[in-house]
Motif scaffolding. Sequence first.
Motif, PDB file in Angstrom:
ATOM      1  N   LEU A  16       0.978  -1.268   0.036  1.00  0.00           N
ATOM      2  CA  LEU A  16       0.031   0.247   0.082  1.00  0.00           C
ATOM      3  C   LEU A  16       1.041   1.273  -0.052  1.00  0.00           C
ATOM      4  CD1 LEU A  16      -2.999   0.579   0.160  1.00  0.00           C
ATOM      5  CD2 LEU A  16      -2.931   0.109   2.581  1.00  0.00           C
ATOM      6  N   LEU A  17       1.985   1.095   0.861  1.00  0.00           N
ATOM      7  CA  LEU A  17       2.787   2.353   0.856  1.00  0.00           C
ATOM      8  C   LEU A  17       3.711   2.585  -0.443  1.00  0.00           C
ATOM      9  CD1 LEU A  17       3.778   2.266   4.612  1.00  0.00           C
ATOM     10  CD2 LEU A  17       2.332   3.682   3.324  1.00  0.00           C
ATOM     11  N   ALA A  18       3.817   1.556  -1.191  1.00  0.00           N
ATOM     12  CA  ALA A  18       4.510   1.594  -2.438  1.00  0.00           C
ATOM     13  C   ALA A  18       3.589   1.970  -3.550  1.00  0.00           C
ATOM     14  CB  ALA A  18       5.054  -0.016  -2.783  1.00  0.00           C
ATOM     15  N   LEU A  19       2.515   2.149  -3.330  1.00  0.00           N
ATOM     16  CA  LEU A  19       1.469   2.554  -4.426  1.00  0.00           C
ATOM     17  C   LEU A  19       1.929   4.353  -4.545  1.00  0.00           C
ATOM     18  CD1 LEU A  19      -1.428   2.564  -5.793  1.00  0.00           C
ATOM     19  CD2 LEU A  19      -2.443   3.046  -3.694  1.00  0.00           C
ATOM     20  N   ASP A  20       2.010   4.513  -5.895  1.00  0.00           N
ATOM     21  CA  ASP A  20       2.248   5.869  -6.276  1.00  0.00           C
ATOM     22  C   ASP A  20       1.096   6.668  -6.133  1.00  0.00           C
ATOM     23  OD1 ASP A  20       3.006   8.073  -7.590  1.00  0.00           O
ATOM     24  OD2 ASP A  20       3.075   7.307  -9.605  1.00  0.00           O
ATOM     25  N   ARG A  21       1.121   7.733  -5.118  1.00  0.00           N
ATOM     26  CA  ARG A  21       0.085   8.407  -5.034  1.00  0.00           C
ATOM     27  C   ARG A  21       0.107   9.847  -5.419  1.00  0.00           C
ATOM     28  NH1 ARG A  21       1.568   5.436  -0.551  1.00  0.00           N
ATOM     29  NH2 ARG A  21       2.350   7.458   0.418  1.00  0.00           N
ATOM     30  N   SER A  22       1.198  10.149  -6.177  1.00  0.00           N
ATOM     31  CA  SER A  22       1.302  11.706  -6.737  1.00  0.00           C
ATOM     32  C   SER A  22       0.764  11.895  -7.581  1.00  0.00           C
ATOM     33  CB  SER A  22       2.848  11.596  -7.040  1.00  0.00           C
ATOM     34  OG  SER A  22       3.118  10.865  -8.113  1.00  0.00           O
ATOM     35  N   PHE A  23       0.551  13.356  -8.264  1.00  0.00           N
ATOM     36  CA  PHE A  23      -0.141  13.912  -9.079  1.00  0.00           C
ATOM     37  C   PHE A  23       0.849  15.064  -9.713  1.00  0.00           C
ATOM     38  CE2 PHE A  23      -1.799  16.497  -5.637  1.00  0.00           C
ATOM     39  CZ  PHE A  23      -1.838  17.657  -6.053  1.00  0.00           C
ATOM     40  N   VAL A  24       0.589  15.317 -11.161  1.00  0.00           N
ATOM     41  CA  VAL A  24       1.290  16.373 -11.661  1.00  0.00           C
ATOM     42  C   VAL A  24       0.248  17.218 -12.083  1.00  0.00           C
ATOM     43  CG1 VAL A  24       3.098  16.942 -13.302  1.00  0.00           C
ATOM     44  CG2 VAL A  24       3.253  14.701 -11.832  1.00  0.00           C
ATOM     45  N   THR A  25       0.480  18.526 -12.139  1.00  0.00           N
ATOM     46  CA  THR A  25      -0.533  19.272 -12.637  1.00  0.00           C
ATOM     47  C   THR A  25      -0.092  20.672 -13.469  1.00  0.00           C
ATOM     48  OG1 THR A  25      -2.873  20.400 -12.429  1.00  0.00           O
ATOM     49  CG2 THR A  25      -1.084  20.628 -10.608  1.00  0.00           C
ATOM     50  N   GLU A  26      -0.612  21.147 -14.543  1.00  0.00           N
ATOM     51  CA  GLU A  26      -0.358  22.279 -15.042  1.00  0.00           C
ATOM     52  C   GLU A  26      -1.362  23.219 -14.903  1.00  0.00           C
ATOM     53  OE1 GLU A  26       0.130  21.092 -19.222  1.00  0.00           O
ATOM     54  OE2 GLU A  26       1.964  20.002 -18.683  1.00  0.00           O
ATOM     55  N   ARG A  27      -2.459  22.897 -14.108  1.00  0.00           N
ATOM     56  CA  ARG A  27      -3.350  23.952 -13.733  1.00  0.00           C
ATOM     57  C   ARG A  27      -3.662  23.945 -12.341  1.00  0.00           C
ATOM     58  NH1 ARG A  27      -4.857  25.902 -18.609  1.00  0.00           N
ATOM     59  NH2 ARG A  27      -6.402  27.367 -17.693  1.00  0.00           N
ATOM     60  N   VAL A  28      -4.027  24.995 -11.691  1.00  0.00           N
ATOM     61  CA  VAL A  28      -4.451  24.949 -10.431  1.00  0.00           C
ATOM     62  C   VAL A  28      -5.679  25.837 -10.069  1.00  0.00           C
ATOM     63  CG1 VAL A  28      -2.207  24.639  -9.303  1.00  0.00           C
ATOM     64  CG2 VAL A  28      -3.288  27.060  -9.584  1.00  0.00           C
ATOM     65  N   GLN A  29      -6.473  25.646  -9.230  1.00  0.00           N
ATOM     66  CA  GLN A  29      -7.738  26.502  -8.944  1.00  0.00           C
ATOM     67  C   GLN A  29      -7.136  27.440  -7.847  1.00  0.00           C
ATOM     68  OE1 GLN A  29     -10.556  25.688 -10.799  1.00  0.00           O
ATOM     69  NE2 GLN A  29      -8.986  24.436 -11.341  1.00  0.00           N
ATOM     70  N   ARG A  30      -7.074  28.823  -8.277  1.00  0.00           N
ATOM     71  CA  ARG A  30      -6.797  29.741  -7.421  1.00  0.00           C
ATOM     72  C   ARG A  30      -8.059  30.542  -6.811  1.00  0.00           C
ATOM     73  NH1 ARG A  30      -5.384  35.473  -7.609  1.00  0.00           N
ATOM     74  NH2 ARG A  30      -6.408  35.804  -9.739  1.00  0.00           N
ATOM     75  N   VAL A  31      -8.121  30.815  -5.439  1.00  0.00           N
ATOM     76  CA  VAL A  31      -9.334  31.149  -4.625  1.00  0.00           C
ATOM     77  C   VAL A  31      -9.088  32.702  -4.675  1.00  0.00           C
ATOM     78  CG1 VAL A  31     -10.460  31.369  -2.617  1.00  0.00           C
ATOM     79  CG2 VAL A  31      -9.230  29.184  -3.023  1.00  0.00           C
ATOM     80  N   VAL A  32     -10.300  33.405  -5.252  1.00  0.00           N
ATOM     81  CA  VAL A  32     -10.264  34.956  -5.121  1.00  0.00           C
ATOM     82  C   VAL A  32     -11.339  35.295  -4.148  1.00  0.00           C
ATOM     83  CG1 VAL A  32     -10.617  37.030  -6.727  1.00  0.00           C
ATOM     84  CG2 VAL A  32      -9.988  34.621  -7.938  1.00  0.00           C
ATOM     85  N   ARG A  33     -10.912  36.190  -3.579  1.00  0.00           N
ATOM     86  CA  ARG A  33     -11.744  36.473  -2.471  1.00  0.00           C
ATOM     87  C   ARG A  33     -12.092  38.119  -2.005  1.00  0.00           C
ATOM     88  NH1 ARG A  33      -9.434  35.149   3.493  1.00  0.00           N
ATOM     89  NH2 ARG A  33     -11.113  36.372   4.045  1.00  0.00           N
ATOM     90  N   THR A  34     -13.278  38.306  -1.687  1.00  0.00           N
ATOM     91  CA  THR A  34     -13.469  39.554  -1.165  1.00  0.00           C
ATOM     92  C   THR A  34     -14.090  39.455   0.258  1.00  0.00           C
ATOM     93  OG1 THR A  34     -15.888  39.664  -1.599  1.00  0.00           O
ATOM     94  CG2 THR A  34     -14.644  40.065  -3.520  1.00  0.00           C
ATOM     95  N   ASP A  35     -14.317  40.639   0.933  1.00  0.00           N
ATOM     96  CA  ASP A  35     -14.860  40.506   2.382  1.00  0.00           C
ATOM     97  C   ASP A  35     -15.963  39.445   2.610  1.00  0.00           C
ATOM     98  OD1 ASP A  35     -12.707  42.131   2.913  1.00  0.00           O
ATOM     99  OD2 ASP A  35     -13.967  43.912   3.339  1.00  0.00           O
ATOM    100  N   VAL A  36     -16.606  39.218   1.306  1.00  0.00           N
ATOM    101  CA  VAL A  36     -17.887  38.627   1.575  1.00  0.00           C
ATOM    102  C   VAL A  36     -17.982  37.654   0.581  1.00  0.00           C
ATOM    103  CG1 VAL A  36     -19.220  40.288   2.789  1.00  0.00           C
ATOM    104  CG2 VAL A  36     -19.267  40.120   0.270  1.00  0.00           C
ATOM    105  N   SER A  37     -17.099  37.114  -0.162  1.00  0.00           N
ATOM    106  CA  SER A  37     -17.170  36.184  -0.997  1.00  0.00           C
ATOM    107  C   SER A  37     -15.746  35.453  -1.556  1.00  0.00           C
ATOM    108  CB  SER A  37     -17.943  36.805  -2.437  1.00  0.00           C
ATOM    109  OG  SER A  37     -16.978  37.509  -3.157  1.00  0.00           O
ATOM    110  N   PHE A  38     -15.867  34.373  -1.951  1.00  0.00           N
ATOM    111  CA  PHE A  38     -14.918  33.443  -2.782  1.00  0.00           C
ATOM    112  C   PHE A  38     -15.313  32.950  -4.128  1.00  0.00           C
ATOM    113  CE2 PHE A  38     -15.092  32.510   1.711  1.00  0.00           C
ATOM    114  CZ  PHE A  38     -13.696  32.887   2.307  1.00  0.00           C
ATOM    115  N   SER A  39     -14.248  33.031  -5.112  1.00  0.00           N
ATOM    116  CA  SER A  39     -14.546  32.120  -6.333  1.00  0.00           C
ATOM    117  C   SER A  39     -13.229  31.575  -6.650  1.00  0.00           C
ATOM    118  CB  SER A  39     -15.104  33.292  -7.206  1.00  0.00           C
ATOM    119  OG  SER A  39     -14.016  34.435  -7.546  1.00  0.00           O
TER     120      SER A  39
END
Length: 190
Positions: A16-39
């Motif tokens: 189980l510990l030998a199972l490859d659990r990694s990921f590679v990504t070229e995109r991320v989700q950026r959280v944009v926030r104001t005082d009262v909202s997130f997107s």
Amino acid sequence: MRLMRPVDLTRDRRRLLALDRSFVTERVQRVVRTDVSFSLEDMPIDPPLRKDLPLEYDLGEARTWEDGFVAEFDDEIIGFAAWSHEAWNRRTVLWHLYVAARHRGNGIGGAFVSLVADQARVAGMRAVWLETSSVNSPAIAFYRRQGFTLCGLDLSLYDPAGSAPGEAALYFVLPLESTIMPTAVRMEQK
Ligand SMILES: CC(C)(COP(=O)(O)OP(=O)(O)OC[C@H]1O[C@@H](n2cnc3c(N)ncnc32)[C@H](O)[C@@H]1OP(=O)(O)O)[C@@H](O)C(=O)NCCC(=O)NCCS
């Protein structure tokens, strides 16, 4: 031959510990926030980000999950899912889901989600819930494809010292159309 069966921690731990659990990504989700909202904003990153997902911390006596299944192929563990049912709010928490990198895209992750959803229904749960990272765009795309929807976020869960810049916890839920009515509802309807 591929086989899915309940995990046996004594026998499976090393593989189980030998199972490859990694990921590679070229995109991320950026959280944009104001005082009262997130997107969330889907953003390219360069260079790509690679992360290993830890598991060893959660295989001991005090582990978070109750039930787990592995997928095996040629004596190798190529997938793992672990979950627990929370009686107080009738929600199943999917704590772990990994498919070995070279076996991804073959329907194994989807088969695990179906299995967990079936187990949750049988246990009288109303939803499957999970946390993932805002930088794990491949997993986010996968969960959305499985019918999960975003239901919350936490900007402070991860320690910035060990996280990618701007990394946030995202929560996803899969409501279950239950065929098994929970006891409390059954009794009210009598
Ligand atoms: C996320 C993960 C479990 C998906 O497992 P998988 O076996 O590759 O998924 P499947 O082959 O069952 O894919 C099911 C569906 O999701 C889609 N999907 C899977 N990965 C995707 C991706 N990166 N981007 C877009 N869609 C994706 C597939 O196209 C498929 O769609 P279909 O039903 O139209 O054919 C696997 O990529 C993984 O282990 N990643 C690393 C560990 C990880 O991040 N785990 C989640 C931690 S929260």
